[in-house]
Motif scaffolding. Structure first.
Motif, PDB file in Angstrom:
ATOM      1  N   PHE A   1       8.303  10.504  12.819  1.00 33.53           N
ATOM      2  CA  PHE A   1       6.983  11.016  12.459  1.00 33.53           C
ATOM      3  C   PHE A   1       6.838  12.500  12.813  1.00 33.53           C
ATOM      4  CE2 PHE A   1       5.787   6.653  11.837  1.00 33.53           C
ATOM      5  CZ  PHE A   1       4.761   6.716  10.907  1.00 33.53           C
ATOM      6  N   LYS A   2       7.580  12.950  13.805  1.00 31.16           N
ATOM      7  CA  LYS A   2       7.544  14.371  14.139  1.00 31.16           C
ATOM      8  C   LYS A   2       8.065  15.206  12.984  1.00 31.16           C
ATOM      9  CE  LYS A   2       8.873  17.552  17.854  1.00 31.16           C
ATOM     10  NZ  LYS A   2       9.596  17.683  19.146  1.00 31.16           N
ATOM     11  N   GLN A   3       9.036  14.670  12.261  1.00 31.81           N
ATOM     12  CA  GLN A   3       9.621  15.409  11.143  1.00 31.81           C
ATOM     13  C   GLN A   3       8.990  15.046   9.806  1.00 31.81           C
ATOM     14  OE1 GLN A   3      13.904  15.591  11.236  1.00 31.81           O
ATOM     15  NE2 GLN A   3      14.048  15.839   9.029  1.00 31.81           N
ATOM     16  N   LEU A   4       8.642  13.774   9.613  1.00 38.02           N
ATOM     17  CA  LEU A   4       8.140  13.311   8.314  1.00 38.02           C
ATOM     18  C   LEU A   4       6.650  13.017   8.322  1.00 38.02           C
ATOM     19  CD1 LEU A   4      11.039  10.864   7.324  1.00 38.02           C
ATOM     20  CD2 LEU A   4      10.778  13.265   6.716  1.00 38.02           C
ATOM     21  N   GLY A   5       5.966  13.366   9.411  1.00 40.02           N
ATOM     22  CA  GLY A   5       4.528  13.099   9.490  1.00 40.02           C
ATOM     23  C   GLY A   5       3.747  13.757   8.377  1.00 40.02           C
ATOM     24  N   THR A   6       4.183  14.948   7.941  1.00 36.37           N
ATOM     25  CA  THR A   6       3.499  15.648   6.852  1.00 36.37           C
ATOM     26  C   THR A   6       3.544  14.835   5.565  1.00 36.37           C
ATOM     27  OG1 THR A   6       4.183  17.742   7.848  1.00 36.37           O
ATOM     28  CG2 THR A   6       3.409  17.818   5.573  1.00 36.37           C
ATOM     29  N   VAL A   7       4.672  14.165   5.333  1.00 37.49           N
ATOM     30  CA  VAL A   7       4.806  13.337   4.131  1.00 37.49           C
ATOM     31  C   VAL A   7       3.832  12.167   4.185  1.00 37.49           C
ATOM     32  CG1 VAL A   7       6.381  11.923   2.763  1.00 37.49           C
ATOM     33  CG2 VAL A   7       7.227  13.989   3.900  1.00 37.49           C
ATOM     34  N   VAL A   8       3.761  11.500   5.340  1.00 34.08           N
ATOM     35  CA  VAL A   8       2.858  10.359   5.488  1.00 34.08           C
ATOM     36  C   VAL A   8       1.409  10.808   5.353  1.00 34.08           C
ATOM     37  CG1 VAL A   8       2.128   8.496   7.021  1.00 34.08           C
ATOM     38  CG2 VAL A   8       4.539   9.169   6.942  1.00 34.08           C
ATOM     39  N   SER A   9       1.068  11.925   5.976  1.00 30.08           N
ATOM     40  CA  SER A   9      -0.319  12.429   5.924  1.00 30.08           C
ATOM     41  C   SER A   9      -0.742  12.780   4.511  1.00 30.08           C
ATOM     42  CB  SER A   9      -0.452  13.671   6.815  1.00 30.08           C
ATOM     43  OG  SER A   9      -0.175  13.357   8.158  1.00 30.08           O
ATOM     44  N   ASN A  10       0.198  13.138   3.672  1.00 27.23           N
ATOM     45  CA  ASN A  10      -0.134  13.483   2.292  1.00 27.23           C
ATOM     46  C   ASN A  10      -0.701  12.289   1.535  1.00 27.23           C
ATOM     47  OD1 ASN A  10       0.250  15.423  -0.121  1.00 27.23           O
ATOM     48  ND2 ASN A  10       1.314  13.572  -0.787  1.00 27.23           N
ATOM     49  N   TYR A  11      -0.309  11.077   1.944  1.00 24.96           N
ATOM     50  CA  TYR A  11      -0.760   9.877   1.246  1.00 24.96           C
ATOM     51  C   TYR A  11      -1.830   9.117   2.029  1.00 24.96           C
ATOM     52  CZ  TYR A  11       3.355  10.782  -1.590  1.00 24.96           C
ATOM     53  OH  TYR A  11       4.275  11.380  -2.414  1.00 24.96           O
ATOM     54  N   ILE A  12      -1.775   9.159   3.353  1.00 21.99           N
ATOM     55  CA  ILE A  12      -2.736   8.396   4.162  1.00 21.99           C
ATOM     56  C   ILE A  12      -3.870   9.333   4.574  1.00 21.99           C
ATOM     57  CG2 ILE A  12      -2.995   6.863   6.142  1.00 21.99           C
ATOM     58  CD1 ILE A  12      -1.006   5.929   3.973  1.00 21.99           C
ATOM     59  N   LYS A  13      -4.869   9.422   3.708  1.00 25.49           N
ATOM     60  CA  LYS A  13      -5.985  10.342   3.942  1.00 25.49           C
ATOM     61  C   LYS A  13      -7.311   9.602   4.109  1.00 25.49           C
ATOM     62  CE  LYS A  13      -3.825  14.046   1.225  1.00 25.49           C
ATOM     63  NZ  LYS A  13      -3.926  14.888   0.006  1.00 25.49           N
ATOM     64  N   SER A  14      -7.639   8.726   3.190  1.00 27.52           N
ATOM     65  CA  SER A  14      -8.925   8.027   3.208  1.00 27.52           C
ATOM     66  C   SER A  14      -8.853   6.765   4.062  1.00 27.52           C
ATOM     67  CB  SER A  14      -9.335   7.657   1.779  1.00 27.52           C
ATOM     68  OG  SER A  14      -8.404   6.718   1.234  1.00 27.52           O
ATOM     69  N   GLU A  15     -10.024   6.148   4.271  1.00 32.04           N
ATOM     70  CA  GLU A  15     -10.090   4.890   5.025  1.00 32.04           C
ATOM     71  C   GLU A  15      -9.322   3.784   4.304  1.00 32.04           C
ATOM     72  OE1 GLU A  15     -11.485   4.044   8.001  1.00 32.04           O
ATOM     73  OE2 GLU A  15     -11.844   6.174   8.356  1.00 32.04           O
ATOM     74  N   ASP A  16      -9.419   3.756   2.971  1.00 33.77           N
ATOM     75  CA  ASP A  16      -8.688   2.748   2.205  1.00 33.77           C
ATOM     76  C   ASP A  16      -7.179   2.930   2.368  1.00 33.77           C
ATOM     77  OD1 ASP A  16     -10.993   1.578   1.316  1.00 33.77           O
ATOM     78  OD2 ASP A  16     -11.047   2.678  -0.588  1.00 33.77           O
ATOM     79  N   ALA A  17      -6.728   4.197   2.357  1.00 35.02           N
ATOM     80  CA  ALA A  17      -5.305   4.471   2.529  1.00 35.02           C
ATOM     81  C   ALA A  17      -4.841   4.060   3.922  1.00 35.02           C
ATOM     82  CB  ALA A  17      -5.024   5.945   2.283  1.00 35.02           C
ATOM     83  N   MET A  18      -5.708   4.253   4.933  1.00 37.34           N
ATOM     84  CA  MET A  18      -5.360   3.841   6.293  1.00 37.34           C
ATOM     85  C   MET A  18      -5.217   2.323   6.385  1.00 37.34           C
ATOM     86  SD  MET A  18      -7.789   6.395   8.519  1.00 37.34           S
ATOM     87  CE  MET A  18      -7.641   8.174   8.360  1.00 37.34           C
TER      88      MET A  18
ATOM     89  N   LYS B   1      -1.681  -2.480   6.654  1.00 40.67           N
ATOM     90  CA  LYS B   1      -1.174  -3.684   5.990  1.00 40.67           C
ATOM     91  C   LYS B   1       0.344  -3.605   5.802  1.00 40.67           C
ATOM     92  CE  LYS B   1      -5.458  -4.908   3.602  1.00 40.67           C
ATOM     93  NZ  LYS B   1      -6.181  -4.981   2.307  1.00 40.67           N
ATOM     94  N   ALA B   2       0.840  -2.396   5.548  1.00 41.39           N
ATOM     95  CA  ALA B   2       2.292  -2.222   5.469  1.00 41.39           C
ATOM     96  C   ALA B   2       2.928  -2.490   6.827  1.00 41.39           C
ATOM     97  CB  ALA B   2       2.620  -0.810   4.997  1.00 41.39           C
ATOM     98  N   LEU B   3       2.270  -2.026   7.879  1.00 44.91           N
ATOM     99  CA  LEU B   3       2.756  -2.266   9.228  1.00 44.91           C
ATOM    100  C   LEU B   3       2.750  -3.761   9.553  1.00 44.91           C
ATOM    101  CD1 LEU B   3       3.790  -0.571  11.577  1.00 44.91           C
ATOM    102  CD2 LEU B   3       1.479  -0.519  12.498  1.00 44.91           C
ATOM    103  N   GLU B   4       1.823  -4.467   8.956  1.00 45.24           N
ATOM    104  CA  GLU B   4       1.758  -5.923   9.117  1.00 45.24           C
ATOM    105  C   GLU B   4       3.021  -6.581   8.564  1.00 45.24           C
ATOM    106  OE1 GLU B   4      -1.069  -9.315   7.146  1.00 45.24           O
ATOM    107  OE2 GLU B   4      -2.020  -7.433   7.773  1.00 45.24           O
TER     108      GLU B   4
ATOM    109  N   ALA C   1     -10.166  -7.219  11.867  1.00 45.60           N
ATOM    110  CA  ALA C   1     -11.142  -8.242  11.470  1.00 45.60           C
ATOM    111  C   ALA C   1     -10.647  -9.068  10.285  1.00 45.60           C
ATOM    112  CB  ALA C   1     -12.475  -7.577  11.129  1.00 45.60           C
ATOM    113  N   GLN C   2      -9.762  -8.466   9.466  1.00 46.20           N
ATOM    114  CA  GLN C   2      -9.260  -9.182   8.292  1.00 46.20           C
ATOM    115  C   GLN C   2      -8.108 -10.130   8.622  1.00 46.20           C
ATOM    116  OE1 GLN C   2      -8.147  -6.241   5.390  1.00 46.20           O
ATOM    117  NE2 GLN C   2     -10.222  -5.416   5.185  1.00 46.20           N
ATOM    118  N   LEU C   3      -7.513  -9.991   9.809  1.00 43.47           N
ATOM    119  CA  LEU C   3      -6.372 -10.832  10.171  1.00 43.47           C
ATOM    120  C   LEU C   3      -6.818 -12.271  10.386  1.00 43.47           C
ATOM    121  CD1 LEU C   3      -4.521  -8.483  12.709  1.00 43.47           C
ATOM    122  CD2 LEU C   3      -3.930  -8.911  10.315  1.00 43.47           C
ATOM    123  N   ASP C   4      -6.132 -13.194   9.749  1.00 44.87           N
ATOM    124  CA  ASP C   4      -6.471 -14.615   9.853  1.00 44.87           C
ATOM    125  C   ASP C   4      -6.165 -15.139  11.258  1.00 44.87           C
ATOM    126  OD1 ASP C   4      -5.372 -17.672   9.419  1.00 44.87           O
ATOM    127  OD2 ASP C   4      -7.079 -17.181   8.122  1.00 44.87           O
TER     128      ASP C   4
END
Length: 673
Positions: free
Chosen positions: A574-591, A596-599, A635-638
């Motif tokens: 993440f130190k090197q590729l954090g900029t790439v992730v931040s480009n896509y994970i911006k809004s609450e929906d993206a978070m 969910k991917a981490l799930e 809260a969404q986790l069963d």
């Protein structure tokens, strides 16, 4: 009357193969005459052709041509089992430098009069090729452009020896549409197959579990195709050229699979040599077994339990032979020596207190007292003096002599300094490091296998080391050479289903990020690559967010981190590729997509599962996900399906709630003031 003459079954046997990776023995003699379980490899190929009803064989050789002729004459004189009902001609040419040149020379000599069997001298098989030949003839009646039928063998063995291929065939008529040889030095994470293969054919099967034993049935046109195309240097060049220019050349290739009960393998390297030797000793290639009696119409060994084959003229205590041992006539083993999983040639002398395991001794080898040999090959007439330790894929050339107390691993030894061959383009002397008067270290580096169809993928300066023997093989009781597709699960693995666009997109993102992390690429370039893949596979923004995060956690550096420290690995990525992730994970929906991917990653990666709370906390600290996103995701986790995950996250969520309440109280106090 000529039309009623019976067609003679002919075969071509190529004797010059694998000169590059059988060093140093290939520098001293023909690899076709290399003993395999004390029988020359050429003899195994001739036996296979004889068993398949071949009446006339042309053995083609350029290197060591006279040695091949002498061996054939000696075989006929000693009533070799292949010499009955089969005529063997040895031919060759001085200008032949590759497989393609041999085929062009054979075409010029006009010796082949019809369909023929094409085999390499390094192929070991017990298969009856007559049904494949008949299949080829039937196919040729319907398709006059049928140039060849390639023979493959299904295998469940996960080892890489350079014989493995991926092919795409038409399910209806077994016509070949794609061919790729898998690399011995790496495992592919994905395969790139031209889209035209699937667009132009409605019934395509992908086979990824096949061995190529270098057996083929050729039409008369096969030889002329080599003559018309001088860029066909290897058999793989021929296959690739016909697949690319099918319409232009009006020629096609078909495929035949050998039955599961038949054995076939190409001995193209030392690991393959070790594997096939074990298969022969363990009788997987029956009737190609040590006690089959190739010469003089008599057996050389008595077969004992535990796969021990001992000549009556060998002087050795039965106690010294543990299991899977072949020992030829005239050999002598002194007291307190132990031998297992080894092949001992004729007239070998093994001293006292020696330990030999996975060792292959040619004829007239002397091993003196207190030596340990493991996973090595020793050429004819070599001498290993007292207290030597030779292991890990070493190869000692003929007549070499190892000084006492020498320790060797992964080293090639020759007896003379003049044996090493220099690059033909660089006429410079090659100086070899000397261990003794008859022991010189040979370089094990090469620019690649000339038979490798994918050799163009290597950089011009890239070098590889010659594959060596090692403890790579599981016990043959635990793995089966043949893939017995007896149940539905195994049968489903024989043909690979086509991946969907999402999996292809995920694979491309993992490759892009892994390469970018390794090469420290500009994040903007990686974002551009990911966006290009997104539009190519028509991915929605939600799918992109999800798969980018999943790809980050699917990188090899996180899946298999150093010392299993996944937190350190994640921080580095993440130190090197954090900029790439931040480009896509911006809004609450993206978070939420991120979490969910981490799930999914939590279910797949046990290291992530152990540290899931710390990982989410890390993402929160680095502002990749917000407090609200974490709470909404939690809260969404069963309660039942994700009980363990909820339990792991409970303390972090509780801490976030307390922090939020404290912040609210502080805000209320400020308002009152």
């Amino acid at each position: 009357m000529a039309q009623f003459e019976k067609e003679i079954v002919q075969a071509i046997l190529i004797a010059d193969n694998n000169e590059w990776n059988f060093k140093p023995l290939s520098d001293e003699g023909s690899t076709a005459l290399l003993p395999l379980v004390n029988v020359r490899m050429l003899d195994y190929a001739l036996i296979a052709l004889n068993r398949s009803g071949v009446e006339e064989v042309f053995v083609y050789a350029s290197l060591y041509l006279q040695d091949i002729r002498d061996h054939i004459k000696a075989g006929i004189a000693t009533y070799a089992s292949w010499s009955f009902k089969m005529t063997v001609h040895v031919i060759g040419g001085e200008g032949c430098r590759c497989f393609g040149d041999a085929m062009r020379d054979l075409d010029a000599k006009a010796l082949i009069r019809g369909n023929f069997i094409l085999l390499g001298a390094d192929t070991v098989t017990n298969a009856d090729l007559r049904p494949v030949l008949e299949q080829h003839k039937r196919q040729a009646k319907f398709d006059k452009g049928n140039a060849a039928t390639l023979v493959f063998k299904e295998c469940s063995n996960n080892l890489r020896t350079g014989n493995e291929v991926l092919i795409a065939v038409d399910k209806r008529n077994d016509r070949l549409h794609y061919h790729q040889r898998l690399k011995i030095h790496q495992k592919e994470s994905r395969y790139q197959i031209p889209l035209d293969v699937f667009l132009g054919n409605s019934c395509v099967e992908l086979h990824h579990n096949l061995l190529d034993p270098q057996i083929a049935i050729g039409s008369p046109s096969m030889l002329s195709l080599f003559s018309d195309n001088f860029d066909f240097q290897t058999r793989d060049d021929f296959v690739r050229g016909l697949l690319i220019n099918e319409e232009l050349l009006d020629s096609r290739i078909y495929v035949a699979l050998l039955p599961a009960t038949q054995y076939a393998y190409k001995v193209n390297s030392w690991p393959a040599y070790q594997l096939v030797s074990r298969d022969i000793v363990n009788r997987w290639a029956y009737p190609l077994v040590p006690d089959m009696g190739v010469y003089k119409l008599q057996q050389q060994y008595v077969f004992h339990k535990d796969n021990i084959y001992k000549s009556n003229e060998a002087h050795v205590s039965k106690v010294a032979l543990q299991e899977n041992v072949v020992i030829q006539a005239g050999s002598h083993v002194d007291s307190n020596s132990v031998i297992s999983d080894s092949v001992i040639g004729a007239n070998c002398q093994i001293g006292k207190n020696c330990r030999l395991k996975n060792v292959f001794l040619m004829a007239n080898v002397i091993v003196k007292d207190n030596c340990r040999l493991e996973h090595c090959v020793v050429g004819a007439g070599a001498i290993i003096n007292e207290e030597c330790d030779v292991s890990a894929g070493c190869v000692l050339g003929a007549n070499s002599e190892l000084p006492a107390k020498t320790r060797l691993a992964r080293t090639l030894i020759t007896s003379t300094p003049s044996t090493q061959k220099s690059d033909e383009l660089e006429q410079e002397a090659v100086y070899l490091l000397s261990l003794g008067p008859k022991a010189y270290i040979v370089s094990d580096l090469t620019t690649g296998d000339p038979e490798d169809s994918d050799g163009e993928d290597l950089m011009p300066q890239q070098t590889l080391s010659i594959p060596k023997m090692g403890d790579l093989l599981a016990d043959l009781d635990e793995i089966s050479y043949c893939s017995d597709l007896s149940d539905d699960e195994d049968a489903s693995r024989a043909v690979t289903p086509l991946p969907d666009d999402t999996n292809i997109f995920l694979g491309e993102v993992i490759d892009s990020l892994s390469r970018g992390f390794r090469e420290k690429s500009n994040p903007d370039f990686l974002i551009l690559e990911i966006n290009s893949s997104r539009y190519a596979y028509n991915m929605s923004l939600k799918e992109v967010n999800f798969n980018v995060v999943k790809a980050v956690f699917g990188m090899p550096s996180i899946v298999e981190p150093a010392n299993n420290n996944v937190l350190v690995a994640i921080n580095a990525v993440f130190k090197q590729l954090g900029t790439v992730v931040s480009n896509y994970i911006k809004s609450e929906d993206a978070m939420l997509d991120c979490l969910k991917a981490l799930e999914d990653v939590y279910e797949e990666n046990p290291l992530v599962r152990e540290k899931i709370s710390q990982i989410v906390h890390y993402l929160y600290d680095k502002d990749f996900v917000s407090e609200d996103a974490i709470q909404a995701w939690y809260a969404q986790l069963d309660d039942q399906e994700h009980a363990h995950l909820r339990q792991s996250m409970a303390k972090l969520v509780q801490w976030l709630d307390q922090s939020s309440e404290e912040e609210d109280d502080d805000d209320d106090d400020e308002d009152e003031d």
